[in-house]
Scaffold this motif. Structure first.
Motif, PDB file in Angstrom:
ATOM      1  N   ARG A 285      24.057  -9.003 -15.776  1.00  0.00           N
ATOM      2  CA  ARG A 285      24.463  -7.835 -14.975  1.00  0.00           C
ATOM      3  C   ARG A 285      24.716  -6.612 -15.848  1.00  0.00           C
ATOM      4  O   ARG A 285      24.578  -5.473 -15.374  1.00  0.00           O
ATOM      5  N   TYR A 286      25.091  -6.831 -17.108  1.00  0.00           N
ATOM      6  CA  TYR A 286      25.342  -5.692 -17.993  1.00  0.00           C
ATOM      7  C   TYR A 286      24.054  -4.925 -18.306  1.00  0.00           C
ATOM      8  O   TYR A 286      24.102  -3.752 -18.657  1.00  0.00           O
ATOM      9  N   VAL A 287      22.920  -5.603 -18.188  1.00  0.00           N
ATOM     10  CA  VAL A 287      21.626  -4.970 -18.441  1.00  0.00           C
ATOM     11  C   VAL A 287      21.083  -4.310 -17.181  1.00  0.00           C
ATOM     12  O   VAL A 287      20.679  -3.151 -17.194  1.00  0.00           O
ATOM     13  N   PHE A 288      21.092  -5.041 -16.077  1.00  0.00           N
ATOM     14  CA  PHE A 288      20.432  -4.560 -14.869  1.00  0.00           C
ATOM     15  C   PHE A 288      21.343  -3.757 -13.936  1.00  0.00           C
ATOM     16  O   PHE A 288      20.851  -3.004 -13.102  1.00  0.00           O
ATOM     17  N   LEU A 289      22.651  -3.924 -14.070  1.00  0.00           N
ATOM     18  CA  LEU A 289      23.569  -3.170 -13.212  1.00  0.00           C
ATOM     19  C   LEU A 289      24.300  -2.111 -14.028  1.00  0.00           C
ATOM     20  O   LEU A 289      23.921  -0.954 -14.041  1.00  0.00           O
ATOM     21  N   CYS A 290      25.353  -2.517 -14.737  1.00  0.00           N
ATOM     22  CA  CYS A 290      26.108  -1.553 -15.535  1.00  0.00           C
ATOM     23  C   CYS A 290      26.731  -2.257 -16.726  1.00  0.00           C
ATOM     24  O   CYS A 290      27.325  -3.338 -16.576  1.00  0.00           O
ATOM     25  N   ASP A 291      26.580  -1.664 -17.885  1.00  0.00           N
ATOM     26  CA  ASP A 291      27.136  -2.234 -19.107  1.00  0.00           C
ATOM     27  C   ASP A 291      28.642  -1.996 -19.161  1.00  0.00           C
ATOM     28  O   ASP A 291      29.139  -0.986 -18.656  1.00  0.00           O
ATOM     29  N   TYR A 292      29.362  -2.929 -19.787  1.00  0.00           N
ATOM     30  CA  TYR A 292      30.798  -2.739 -19.994  1.00  0.00           C
ATOM     31  C   TYR A 292      31.070  -1.706 -21.089  1.00  0.00           C
ATOM     32  O   TYR A 292      32.189  -1.213 -21.218  1.00  0.00           O
ATOM     33  N   LEU A 293      30.046  -1.364 -21.874  1.00  0.00           N
ATOM     34  CA  LEU A 293      30.164  -0.335 -22.911  1.00  0.00           C
ATOM     35  C   LEU A 293      29.723   0.997 -22.313  1.00  0.00           C
ATOM     36  O   LEU A 293      28.553   1.164 -21.948  1.00  0.00           O
ATOM     37  N   ASN A 294      30.649   1.947 -22.226  1.00  0.00           N
ATOM     38  CA  ASN A 294      30.353   3.183 -21.500  1.00  0.00           C
ATOM     39  C   ASN A 294      29.414   4.122 -22.243  1.00  0.00           C
ATOM     40  O   ASN A 294      29.027   5.159 -21.695  1.00  0.00           O
ATOM     41  N   ALA A 400      11.161  -3.429 -16.594  1.00  0.00           N
ATOM     42  CA  ALA A 400      12.025  -3.333 -15.419  1.00  0.00           C
ATOM     43  C   ALA A 400      11.717  -2.061 -14.641  1.00  0.00           C
ATOM     44  O   ALA A 400      11.621  -2.070 -13.400  1.00  0.00           O
ATOM     45  N   THR A 401      11.553  -0.941 -15.362  1.00  0.00           N
ATOM     46  CA  THR A 401      11.216   0.328 -14.712  1.00  0.00           C
ATOM     47  C   THR A 401       9.834   0.269 -14.087  1.00  0.00           C
ATOM     48  O   THR A 401       9.586   0.853 -13.022  1.00  0.00           O
ATOM     49  N   TYR A 402       8.921  -0.475 -14.720  1.00  0.00           N
ATOM     50  CA  TYR A 402       7.585  -0.625 -14.148  1.00  0.00           C
ATOM     51  C   TYR A 402       7.652  -1.327 -12.794  1.00  0.00           C
ATOM     52  O   TYR A 402       6.914  -0.961 -11.861  1.00  0.00           O
ATOM     53  N   PHE A 403       8.541  -2.303 -12.660  1.00  0.00           N
ATOM     54  CA  PHE A 403       8.627  -3.007 -11.378  1.00  0.00           C
ATOM     55  C   PHE A 403       9.302  -2.154 -10.305  1.00  0.00           C
ATOM     56  O   PHE A 403       9.117  -2.392  -9.114  1.00  0.00           O
ATOM     57  N   VAL A 404      10.057  -1.135 -10.727  1.00  0.00           N
ATOM     58  CA  VAL A 404      10.490  -0.114  -9.767  1.00  0.00           C
ATOM     59  C   VAL A 404       9.256   0.613  -9.233  1.00  0.00           C
ATOM     60  O   VAL A 404       9.141   0.883  -8.030  1.00  0.00           O
ATOM     61  N   LEU A 405       8.317   0.924 -10.137  1.00  0.00           N
ATOM     62  CA  LEU A 405       7.061   1.556  -9.730  1.00  0.00           C
ATOM     63  C   LEU A 405       6.289   0.655  -8.773  1.00  0.00           C
ATOM     64  O   LEU A 405       5.714   1.142  -7.777  1.00  0.00           O
ATOM     65  N   VAL A 406       6.259  -0.648  -9.045  1.00  0.00           N
ATOM     66  CA  VAL A 406       5.578  -1.601  -8.151  1.00  0.00           C
ATOM     67  C   VAL A 406       6.197  -1.558  -6.761  1.00  0.00           C
ATOM     68  O   VAL A 406       5.488  -1.581  -5.746  1.00  0.00           O
ATOM     69  N   ALA A 407       7.521  -1.471  -6.702  1.00  0.00           N
ATOM     70  CA  ALA A 407       8.200  -1.370  -5.405  1.00  0.00           C
ATOM     71  C   ALA A 407       7.782  -0.087  -4.696  1.00  0.00           C
ATOM     72  O   ALA A 407       7.466  -0.109  -3.491  1.00  0.00           O
ATOM     73  N   PHE A 408       7.787   1.030  -5.408  1.00  0.00           N
ATOM     74  CA  PHE A 408       7.353   2.305  -4.822  1.00  0.00           C
ATOM     75  C   PHE A 408       5.927   2.189  -4.279  1.00  0.00           C
ATOM     76  O   PHE A 408       5.622   2.675  -3.183  1.00  0.00           O
ATOM     77  N   ARG A 409       5.047   1.565  -5.070  1.00  0.00           N
ATOM     78  CA  ARG A 409       3.642   1.438  -4.677  1.00  0.00           C
ATOM     79  C   ARG A 409       3.500   0.660  -3.374  1.00  0.00           C
ATOM     80  O   ARG A 409       2.775   1.087  -2.459  1.00  0.00           O
ATOM     81  N   ASN A 410       4.181  -0.466  -3.272  1.00  0.00           N
ATOM     82  CA  ASN A 410       4.058  -1.307  -2.087  1.00  0.00           C
ATOM     83  C   ASN A 410       4.712  -0.671  -0.863  1.00  0.00           C
ATOM     84  O   ASN A 410       4.189  -0.773   0.252  1.00  0.00           O
TER      85      ASN A 410
END
Length: 551
Positions: A285-294, A400-410
């Motif tokens: 979750r620290y990678v895909f949501l929010c890191d505990y290091l600000n 990960a950002t590329y799969f955001v693009l895949v979501a946009f495409r579909n």
């Protein structure tokens, strides 16, 4: 509804016609985001930035690191090691400029991140339309993970761009007909250089290359000579790092020659542990949501924006569902082409097993979706082996950002109005991030940063008094006032073979019931500062750092 769909189509035509102008505008946006107040935001200096910079200063001026090791393959830093590439890039700049400051040491991150934006476009453009290429370029440019990691000199953050450069070079080698051997060599060289960006790449890169090799063999897109050409520079560059591992395990002795492979004060290989998969997964979750290091992400928007994280998982789902369909479609198309060619050549006795050129010709081109999935999985494997955060897992962000693009495409194909809504939310998140990062959280306390310690050491100046405080704060004094490696080693304080201070500065846990009346204390802990004040100490506050003394 029809009006919305028609507007989207017209806008798509506008992008196709003006893609060069749009490309330049996105590039300028990236340049502004990465250069605006570069030396001031993030505020202060990270301890690894400071350590890296002092090593780069020593390399540039004396040919050794701060521990007098000649051109180390892997730097010692605070004892557990530091990756080498960023240090040498910074040393070149220090040699050119003759000195350094916050801006100079962050220039490598800036330049390489700008290259990352460009190569992100080029990679997708080899496979997809200009519209998708530009959208991916924009998604990378405005993503929190990209903006935040591009503005300071953490050496491990070079992993993301160099992995992208390597993937792009490999795709060019496979797909371009001209000078293929040279292109495979360049790809192997880039994968080898990537190993010097971050130790985690020692696992990610071999897994990715193995996955790509199997994929290319299945497509009949690679020859033995091409694979060996890629492997040669990769293996040559990997050998020094293999020797580093052997030295740490006491299999061979340290090497002191024109390069150095030294024994570190302590070895962090234990961080990788296959037995802690369940625990390690909880840190994803620290990678895909929010890191505990600000300094890696902001809680209000996360690493990818929360809409981006949703888009990433949605894109992965689309890809997994689609992958079987793609395989079936390719098999049908392959059989259709085989039958067509066989029917048009009835006078020839074709043997596809022996005719390699025809077999290669019958296969379809590479699929970027599959390549990015291999990339994503290769990085995710590391997340199963160690506790991760955003900087440890930074190699996964491009895929990960590329799969955001895949979501946009579909979504665009199925419901164009949802595409517009998602894009608007993304842009609103971006505007919100700008205010949060450059204004609201500009002066926040950041763990492992100086938080005013640099200013405190300036105030202290030269003194014979003992100074007590938190760990590794002395590096900020050296960052401001660099000295020769000889002097550094002469003044280091050791206890039980560990560095515990420098010169008259000693790292301690401050005990307010047992204080030295004549000493100076540095702390970020307000409660301890108040307790020392009650004992007659006076304090000055520099950002979050308290400087306490009786005189």
């Amino acid at each position: 509804m029809d009006r919305i769909n028609k507007s989207v189509i017209n806008f798509g035509d506008f992008i196709e016609k003006n893609y060069k102008v749009i490309w330049v505008l996105i590039f300028i946006l990236a340049l502004i985001l990465n250069t605006f107040k570069l030396g001031e935001i993030p505020t202060g200096i990270n301890c690894d930035e400071a350590g890296m910079t002092y090593d780069a200063y020593c390399i540039a001026n004396y040919g050794t690191d701060r521990f007098q090791n000649k051109f180390p393959v892997y730097f010692t830093n605070f004892g557990g090691g530091q990756n080498a590439l960023y240090t040498y890039l910074t040393a070149i700049l220090i040699k050119i400029f003759g000195s350094y400051n916050n801006i100079i040491i962050r220039i490598p991150a800036l330049i390489i991140s700008m290259c990352e934006v460009v190569v992100a476009y080029l990679l997708v453009n080899k496979f997809r339309s200009k519209k998708e290429s530009l959208l991916f370029m924009l998604l990378v440019t405005i993503s929190p993970w990209h903006i935040m990691k591009s503005r300071w000199a953490l050496e491990s953050y070079l992993f993301s761009p160099f992995l992208l450069f390597s993937v792009y070079a490999l795709c060019k080698a496979v797909m371009d007909a001209n000078k293929k051997i040279l292109k495979y060599f360049i790809a192997g060289l880039l994968f080898g250089i990537t190993l010097y960006t971050y130790a985690i790449s020692y696992i990610v890169v071999p897994i990715f290359l193995l996955g790509m090799l199997l994929y290319l063999i299945k497509l009949k897109k690679v020859k033995a000579i091409e694979a060996m050409t890629l492997a040669f520079p990769f293996i040559i560059l990997a050998i020094p790092l293999i020797l580093v591992q052997l030295v740490q395990r006491d299999i061979i002795k340290p090497i002191y020659s024109f390069i150095t492979i030294q024994k570190l004060f302590f070895y962090r290989a234990g961080e990788l542990n296959i037995h802690n998969i369940v625990i390690n997964l909880s840190t994803v979750r620290y990678v895909f949501l929010c890191d505990y290091l600000n300094y890696n992400s902001l809680k209000e928007v996360g690493t990818l924006y929360y809409i981006g994280t949703f888009g990433m998982f949605l894109g992965l789902i689309f890809e997994i569902i689609d992958i079987n369909g793609k395989t079936e479609h390719k098999d049908k198309k392959l059989r259709k082409k085989q039958n067509k060619d066989l029917n048009s050549n009835t006078d020839l006795n074709l043997d596809l097993n022996s005719n390699k050129d025809l077999a290669i010709d019958l296969n379809l081109d590479l699929d970027l979706d599959i390549i990015m999935l291999i990339n994503f999985i290769s990085n995710f494997v590391v997340m199963l082996l160690t506790v991760v955060n955003a900087n440890k897992g930074n190699g996964i962000f491009i895929s990960a950002t590329y799969f955001v693009l895949v979501a946009f495409r579909n979504i665009y194909k199925k419901r164009k109005e949802l595409f517009i809504i998602m894009l608007i939310i993304y842009l609103i998140s971006f505007v919100s991030f700008l205010q949060l990062y450059f204004v609201k959280h500009k002066y926040d306390f950041k763990p492992f940063w100086d938080n005013g310690a640099v200013k405190a050491f300036k105030e202290i100046g030269d003194t014979n008094k003992k100074i007590y405080g938190d760990k590794i704060l002395y590096i900020y004094d050296i960052y401001e006032n660099p000295i020769t490696p000889e002097e550094f080693n002469r003044k280091l304080l050791f206890e039980n073979k560990e560095v515990v201070g420098f010169n008259n500065y000693k790292e301690i846990t401050i005990d307010v019931n047992n204080v030295d009346e004549n000493a100076i204390y540095l702390t970020y802990n307000k409660r301890k500062a108040d307790a020392l004040v009650e004992k007659g100490f006076k304090y000055e506050k520099f950002d979050y750092c308290y400087l306490l003394s009786k005189n």
